[in-house]
Design a protein around this motif. Structure first.
Motif, PDB file in Angstrom:
ATOM      1  N   TYR A   1       0.854  -1.185   0.000  1.00  0.00           N
ATOM      2  CA  TYR A   1       0.000   0.000   0.000  1.00  0.00           C
ATOM      3  C   TYR A   1       0.890   1.235   0.000  1.00  0.00           C
ATOM      4  N   THR A   2       0.515   2.230  -0.764  1.00  0.00           N
ATOM      5  CA  THR A   2       1.349   3.438  -0.815  1.00  0.00           C
ATOM      6  C   THR A   2       0.560   4.665  -0.374  1.00  0.00           C
ATOM      7  N   ALA A   3       1.290   5.691   0.041  1.00  0.00           N
ATOM      8  CA  ALA A   3       0.671   6.946   0.491  1.00  0.00           C
ATOM      9  C   ALA A   3       1.727   8.032   0.478  1.00  0.00           C
ATOM     10  N   ASP A   4       1.317   9.243   0.897  1.00  0.00           N
ATOM     11  CA  ASP A   4       2.265  10.355   0.932  1.00  0.00           C
ATOM     12  C   ASP A   4       3.137  10.343   2.183  1.00  0.00           C
ATOM     13  N   ALA A   5       2.637   9.736   3.238  1.00  0.00           N
ATOM     14  CA  ALA A   5       3.415   9.651   4.478  1.00  0.00           C
ATOM     15  C   ALA A   5       2.933   8.447   5.267  1.00  0.00           C
ATOM     16  N   VAL A   6       3.782   8.009   6.180  1.00  0.00           N
ATOM     17  CA  VAL A   6       3.463   6.823   6.991  1.00  0.00           C
ATOM     18  C   VAL A   6       3.652   7.156   8.467  1.00  0.00           C
ATOM     19  N   VAL A   7       2.676   6.793   9.279  1.00  0.00           N
ATOM     20  CA  VAL A   7       2.784   6.959  10.726  1.00  0.00           C
ATOM     21  C   VAL A   7       2.825   5.576  11.369  1.00  0.00           C
ATOM     22  N   LEU A   8       3.833   5.331  12.182  1.00  0.00           N
ATOM     23  CA  LEU A   8       3.869   4.087  12.946  1.00  0.00           C
ATOM     24  C   LEU A   8       3.479   4.385  14.393  1.00  0.00           C
ATOM     25  N   ALA A   9       2.425   3.762  14.831  1.00  0.00           N
ATOM     26  CA  ALA A   9       2.006   3.900  16.230  1.00  0.00           C
ATOM     27  C   ALA A   9       1.732   2.487  16.709  1.00  0.00           C
ATOM     28  N   THR A  10       2.791   1.706  16.723  1.00  0.00           N
ATOM     29  CA  THR A  10       2.662   0.264  16.873  1.00  0.00           C
ATOM     30  C   THR A  10       3.105  -0.235  18.241  1.00  0.00           C
ATOM     31  N   GLY A  11       3.282   0.697  19.177  1.00  0.00           N
ATOM     32  CA  GLY A  11       3.528   0.286  20.553  1.00  0.00           C
ATOM     33  C   GLY A  11       4.949  -0.121  20.853  1.00  0.00           C
ATOM     34  N   GLY A  12       5.124  -0.722  22.014  1.00  0.00           N
ATOM     35  CA  GLY A  12       6.453  -1.024  22.534  1.00  0.00           C
ATOM     36  C   GLY A  12       6.872  -2.457  22.289  1.00  0.00           C
ATOM     37  N   TYR A  13       8.063  -2.781  22.802  1.00  0.00           N
ATOM     38  CA  TYR A  13       8.661  -4.069  22.478  1.00  0.00           C
ATOM     39  C   TYR A  13       8.980  -4.884  23.731  1.00  0.00           C
ATOM     40  N   GLY A  14       8.188  -4.672  24.787  1.00  0.00           N
ATOM     41  CA  GLY A  14       8.427  -5.369  26.048  1.00  0.00           C
ATOM     42  C   GLY A  14       8.358  -6.882  25.920  1.00  0.00           C
ATOM     43  N   ASN A  15       7.681  -7.366  24.894  1.00  0.00           N
ATOM     44  CA  ASN A  15       7.567  -8.815  24.726  1.00  0.00           C
ATOM     45  C   ASN A  15       8.870  -9.485  24.287  1.00  0.00           C
TER      46      ASN A  15
END
Lengths: 637, 257
Positions: free
Chosen positions: A217-231
């Protein structure tokens, strides 16, 4: 790599206002010609997608759950901070700012934290307008409670389900935009790679978890709000699916990863009950408002807690930190628990626990008041442990809870890849080396409702973006790579399950890169992790195919990335020869066992840059300058 | 403890399903129900078989991902408890446990115990919100809400969207789910301007999604892991009657049909 923090000029109190004025705007009529990809629908992603939709952008929003409402923000219990000073107890934006920088042990960026404190008041207004049922006083005004690391009462809450109610607010705002067609929602889609074209983030590769179909999928910008990596630690308070794949893929495509070793160990979790344990459950920090933490004074005291008289109890937090007592910050309370357990004074099976006792509060306020405040938490505790906390003290022990590290972002929350933004726990920005309680919800919503919608507009408004689509060679290449990688997991056909390797990684990380670390142990981890990675890639067993719902295959992808990220965390912990916040190096402590910072050498953000497979990552440094907060040894005594 | 599990296995949405029997040995009372399934899955994988697919995430009873029929009861034998918070001390050595997915026309099976609950999202998208854009809100304390009122709204807002109410209902109605969201907003001043419009559109949407009608069996409230009351359905129905009137008035104001 050059790290440009892009902090605006001017006094700290005016930076954000000035910046908002100076940023480029996109004409409302032109916004519909621009698209933004938002990955993750927790507090940061959900609120960003909803707000960008309201503004008129075309938003493509992705989550791996069956519904955006299930993101792990939902599990936050205790509350959200805001500098409203409704209690007239001396709070202010400046004080919240100061508490947060100090709480983070002076390893965060001043300008970001100040902005966060400013925005905190707008968040509460916004959430109430949406119908979030925050707790109220009889007069109809909003109620507050206290949280660790603060001497004012600034935490807003909705029983023990604050995260749920805030997330439902953001989710409902998001569903409204989905209903209007402004946001296109892709549930059950996991991001597997980032598409970078001409140096800019222009899209993502996803796998449809139900059908197995992989798409670009393509777009003009990408936001990552995918949380932390405590696992990474296998056992943590994170949800089972929480993972680092999105940010790790971004790292491997050129986004710097900041302070990976800064992990928050939360002091009040239910202790592990056996080898079968799949996750740990948090008991909200708010319980420390009324609960008193203690262990027996004598080593090996086997009496039942209610039979141990007052003079034989050691209320060690009250003793060691008289001015903050049971509400000492998380890193300090966790380490203090570890200390008494290491001394052999821990309680419960294996001696890995301390008491959190409500006896005095129940005597003072009555059982009903305590039930009103914490009823659902007490019930949850009883369901898990089969013990009634109204009658016997809770047993608690520290557990991995939150990761302060994450993708490096500038003041605009943009990573080192132009067009790639990161919000919430996925970025590193605001909490330094230790996050204060009730500040994660604040940061997630600040980023999503109030920061990203402005800074993305600025990026889109000031950047010339070629029209592209998923047929672009770079997009196809990223897609083909992700497909090949997914196939590889199925072709190993070894003997070990993903979980068994993940558990082993978790043990290495907890023992050698957990609550206390030292150079020798970290070096050992640097030896063990690559071996485990080798084991994974040669002896993994994943049944089924990639053209169906295959939960073992999903886990394999996530654990493969944890096996790389774990190593970076260890490397970062080894290089940071000081103790600060959640990063406690045993070699660097004060005579009374407190963290000893080294501001001369380490007052910087460590931003690691990927240099290629089999190559050591490159360390870049963003110096931290403190102009408004006085650098001091953190004291809660 | 040793248990016999009789589990619904269905490879995909269009494939036929069937019950398969498994042994669960080495079960301890401290295990959660899902940890018991983890153990069975670990065994299955070691034997080269496909693990049982089930949805889950937070394992703290709040995300609403998990849920299965356990011996015919949604979320199993413990009242007010989601599957992930159910512990094996609720079972006895030698028990046979039947495990099935939620059964409802509006929740098609995806695989094994996993169902598609996206219909619930579409009900929310049809009106389960307050229409305020980010940024324009007044100071939070300008809206006074009595404690009793907000407590009631919170009781309704506690819904985790797991779908147990639908699975437990003989009509597979989503009335408890829908009424919980309607009540949450109808009980607060912020929800008033859109109250009746919201009621109409959410109920219409619920019916379009293929959920059944409510005939007050009350099974939903028994199954609900958050113990949400069917009083909410009463409130919804009352608002529905009112909203059909307000709709007529609105139309009259707009010059009729």
């Amino acid at each position: 790599m050059e790290l440009k923090s892009n902090i605006p000029d001017g006094p700290i109190t005016e930076k954000w206002d000035r910046h908002r004025f100076e940023m480029k705007l996109v004409n409302p009529a032109n916004r519909r010609r621009h698209s933004v990809i938002v990955v993750g629908t927790g507090l940061a992603g959900g609120s960003a997608a909803a707000t960008l939709g309201e503004q008129g952008y075309n938003v493509l929003c992705f989550c791996y759950h069956d519904s955006p409402r299930r993101a792990h923000s939902i599990a936050a219990q205790g509350g959200i901070n805001a500098a409203k000073n409704y209690q007239n107890d001396g709070d202010s934006i400046w004080r919240l700012f100061y508490d947060t920088v100090k709480g983070g042990d002076f390893r965060s960026r001043e300008a970001n934290v100040y902005r966060l404190s400013q925005i905190s008041v707008n968040i509460i207004d916004q959430c109430v307008a949406q119908g979030v049922p925050f707790a109220r006083e009889y007069g109809g005004l909003l109620a507050n409670r206290s949280f660790g690391g603060a001497q004012v009462s600034r935490t807003f809450y909705a029983r023990g389900q604050t995260g749920q109610q805030l997330l439902l607010g953001a989710y409902q705002a998001l569903e409204r935009q989905i209903g209007r067609g402004q946001v296109k929602m892709f549930p059950q889609h996991e991001m597997l790679d980032l598409i970078v074209i001409d140096g800019r983030a222009r899209g993502i590769v996803t796998r449809n978890l139900v059908t197995g179909a992989m798409e670009a999928y393509t777009a003009d910008a990408v936001v990552l709000a995918t949380g932390g990596y405590g696992n990474v630690f296998y056992l943590s308070t994170n949800a089972k699916k929480s993972n680092a794949t999105a940010i790790w893929r971004a790292y491997k495509k050129g986004a710097a990863f900041a302070n990976p070793c800064f992990t928050q160990i939360h002091p009040t979790c239910i202790p592990q009950s056996g080898e079968h344990q799949s996750k740990l459950t948090l008991m909200s920090e708010s319980l420390r408002n009324d609960g008193r933490v203690w262990v027996p004074k004598q080593k090996g005291d086997k009496r039942a807690p209610n039979e141990i008289p007052e003079q034989d109890r050691d209320y060690y937090l009250e003793r060691r930190y008289p001015s903050f007592g049971n509400l000492s910050p998380r890193d300090i309370a966790s380490r203090a628990a570890k200390t008494v357990c290491d001394e052999g004074r821990g309680v419960g099976p294996g001696g890995l626990g301390v008491y959190l006792d409500f006896r005095d509060a129940i005597q003072r306020f009555g059982e009903n008041t305590i039930r009103e405040r914490y009823g659902n938490l007490f019930e949850m505790y009883e369901r898990i442990t089969d013990e009634n906390p109204y009658k016997v003290p809770m047993r608690i022990y520290p557990a991995v809870h939150y990761t302060m590290g994450g993708l490096w972002v500038d003041y605009n929350l943009q990573t080192t890849i132009p067009g790639l933004f990161a919000g919430g726990e996925a970025n590193f920005s605001d909490h330094g080396a230790n996050r204060l309680g009730a500040s994660a919800l604040m940061q997630g919503l600040a980023d999503g409702y109030f920061v990203l919608p402005y800074t993305l507009g600025n990026y889109i408004g000031s950047t010339k973006l070629e029209k592209i689509d998923a047929s672009h060679p770079e997009a196809r290449k990223a897609l083909a790579e992700a497909q090949a990688r997914t196939k590889r997991f199925l072709e190993i056909r070894g003997k070990r399950t993903v979980d068994s390797i993940h558990r082993e990684l978790g043990k290495v990380m907890w023992e050698l890169c957990g609550m206390a670390r030292n150079a020798e142990g970290l070096r050992r981890a640097l030896d063990l992790i690559p071996k485990l990675r080798e084991e994974f890639w040669t002896n993994l067993n994943v049944a089924g195919s990639d053209a169906e719902l295959n939960q073992a295959l999903e886990k394999a992808g996530r654990v493969a990335d944890f096996l790389e990220l774990g190593e970076l965390m260890v490397r970062d912990a080894l290089h940071r020869e000081e103790s600060c916040g959640g990063h406690f190096r045993e070699e660097y402590q004060t005579p009374d066992g407190e963290a000893k910072r080294d501001d001369e050498r380490f007052a910087y953000v460590a931003a690691w840059e990927y240099a290629g497979q089999e190559k050591d990552p490159i360390l870049n440094k963003e110096p931290l300058v403190f102009e408004n907060v006085h650098l001091s040894q953190r004291s809660y005594k | 403890m040793r248990l016999k599990l009789v589990v619904w296995r269905q490879p995909g949405p269009t494939a036929a399903g069937r019950f398969v029997t498994y042994e669960a040995n080495d079960v301890t009372p401290d295990m959660s129900f899902l940890e018991m399934l983890d153990m069975v899955n670990e065994d299955l994988q070691n034997r080269g078989e496909a693990p049982i697919a089930f949805d889950h995430d937070c394992r703290e009873g709040i995300c609403g991902s998990c849920g299965m029929m356990i011996n015919g009861v949604a979320h199993g034998p413990m009242k007010g408890t989601a599957t992930c918070q159910l512990h094996m001390r609720s079972f006895r050595d030698g028990d046979t446990v039947h495990i099935e997915p939620w059964r409802a026309r509006a929740f098609p099976v995806v695989k094994d115990l996993v169902v598609d609950r996206s219909a619930l999202d579409r009900i929310i998208a049809s009106g389960g919100f307050v229409s305020v854009n980010t940024g324009g809100a007044q100071d939070a304390n300008n809206i006074l809400i009595s404690k009793d009122q907000v407590d009631q709204a919170m009781d309704a807002a506690a819904c985790i969207g797991c779908g147990a109410c639908v699975a437990a209902c003989p009509n597979a109605s989503a009335s408890l789910f829908t009424s919980a969201k309607l009540s949450h907003l109808a009980l607060l001043p912020q929800g008033q301007p859109e109250r009746f419009r919201r009621t109409l559109s959410m109920i219409d949407r619920m019916e379009e999604e293929g959920f059944g009608a409510c005939t007050f069996h009350g099974e939903c409230q028994e199954a609900c892991p958050k113990e949400i009351s069917i009083d909410n359905i009463v409130r919804m129905n009352r608002d529905y009657v009112k909203s059909t009137v307000t709709k007529r008035e609105e139309k009259a104001l707009a010059g009729g049909d």
